[in-house]
Design an enzyme around this catalytic site. Sequence first.
Site, PDB file in Angstrom:
ATOM      1  N   GLU A 105       0.842  -1.170   0.084  1.00 51.07           N
ATOM      2  CA  GLU A 105       0.003   0.144  -0.073  1.00 51.07           C
ATOM      3  C   GLU A 105       0.854   1.204   0.089  1.00 51.07           C
ATOM      4  O   GLU A 105       1.940   1.358   0.377  1.00 51.07           O
ATOM      5  CB  GLU A 105      -0.743  -0.109   1.344  1.00 51.07           C
ATOM      6  CG  GLU A 105      -1.976  -1.097   1.296  1.00 51.07           C
ATOM      7  CD  GLU A 105      -2.733  -1.084   2.393  1.00 51.07           C
ATOM      8  OE1 GLU A 105      -3.980  -1.641   2.508  1.00 51.07           O
ATOM      9  OE2 GLU A 105      -2.589  -0.484   3.495  1.00 51.07           O
ATOM     10  N   CYS A 118       3.137   8.822   0.420  1.00 49.96           N
ATOM     11  CA  CYS A 118       3.845   7.904   1.558  1.00 49.96           C
ATOM     12  C   CYS A 118       4.075   6.366   1.042  1.00 49.96           C
ATOM     13  O   CYS A 118       3.377   5.854   0.598  1.00 49.96           O
ATOM     14  CB  CYS A 118       2.886   7.561   2.939  1.00 49.96           C
ATOM     15  SG  CYS A 118       3.691   6.782   4.121  1.00 49.96           S
ATOM     16  N   CYS A 125       7.112  -6.682   6.784  1.00 54.58           N
ATOM     17  CA  CYS A 125       8.201  -6.050   7.505  1.00 54.58           C
ATOM     18  C   CYS A 125       8.736  -6.801   8.402  1.00 54.58           C
ATOM     19  O   CYS A 125       8.244  -7.712   9.075  1.00 54.58           O
ATOM     20  CB  CYS A 125       7.731  -4.712   8.239  1.00 54.58           C
ATOM     21  SG  CYS A 125       9.248  -3.732   8.697  1.00 54.58           S
TER      22      CYS A 125
END
Length: 356
Positions: A105, A118, A125
């Site tokens: 995203e 962003c 992660c």
Amino acid sequence: MNSDLPAATDIRPVLLGLSPAEIADLLADAPFPAYRAKQVAQWIYGQKAASFDAMSNLGLQDRAWLNQHFRLGNLPPDDERVSTDGTRKYLFNISEAGEKPAYVECVYIPDGDRATLCVSSQSGCRMNCGFCATGDQGFNRSLSAAQILNQFYSLPFADDISSFVFMGMGEPFDNTDEVLRALNRLTAADGFAFSPRRITVSTVGVVPGMKRFLDESECHLAVSLHSPFADERARWIPAQKAYPIADVLAVLRHYDFRHQRRLSFEYILFGGQNDSLRHAKALVKLLSVCPGCRVNLILYHPVPGKPFQRPSPEQAFLFRDFLSKNGLFATLRQSRGEDIEAACGLLSQQKKGGKI
């Protein structure tokens, strides 16, 4: 919208993310003049062409040959959600055939006549920070430079974007090579030609990649801190054990951030846990070794099942004011897109029920 099922395997090389010289090397055996490679690069970086077919000063046969042998590398988002505050969140499918579907995203944040994107550098992660929804999902894969740039290239609002923050999914310096390649294409005169002063890259403090970034780029740096106390920070940010904040600061002391290049520290305020006067005093002392640095305070965005809560506005202002009165440039960041799970720490690599 795209299907959840990846398309057939496509081994054609991708051109997005390559320099003009690299594109020229790939096209060296093409059945057209060498100057065509420069034209292709200009279409990608100067015009953000949607396809080879849009490159109108190339002949039909040349465009057909390019389509046969290469991919441009731009893919539209699978989905979009729009916040009541105008923030937009986009979902991209980065899967290849035979792979488990993988998503990433990015978030478009308009602000008057400016807009910030962003950007994510990984799907999921590895850092597993205790307050972050992305970390809960584990690590899926790192993005290529093309997949990073596509988050900008393919958006309908691409021409409105004035700044970039690499604060989305993933740890940028767990994917240093591709992040640096993407930064080069964003800032190079023969790339998208953004000023590096319009780009900020965030890290929990992965020192090897951070040092390369500081030496090979002129973009701003943001370090996720969240506690001035090493033991407390280690409970929330496991990377503290491998890269203690003391070691991170020891590296940063060798760089000059008192002029155009900016160093900031991200500090999420957890109500009753890291927003006390004791924390504020320790933070002032800890960051005294980095003259000119900034502290960006962020109100915690609740994640179900996490043992954190948002502090009161009054406590957040008291914390900010103490830092400001004691020599730190501190700001309280306005949350954007929380109603669509687009705010800090809420991004996902999952596609739920056909929606983000």
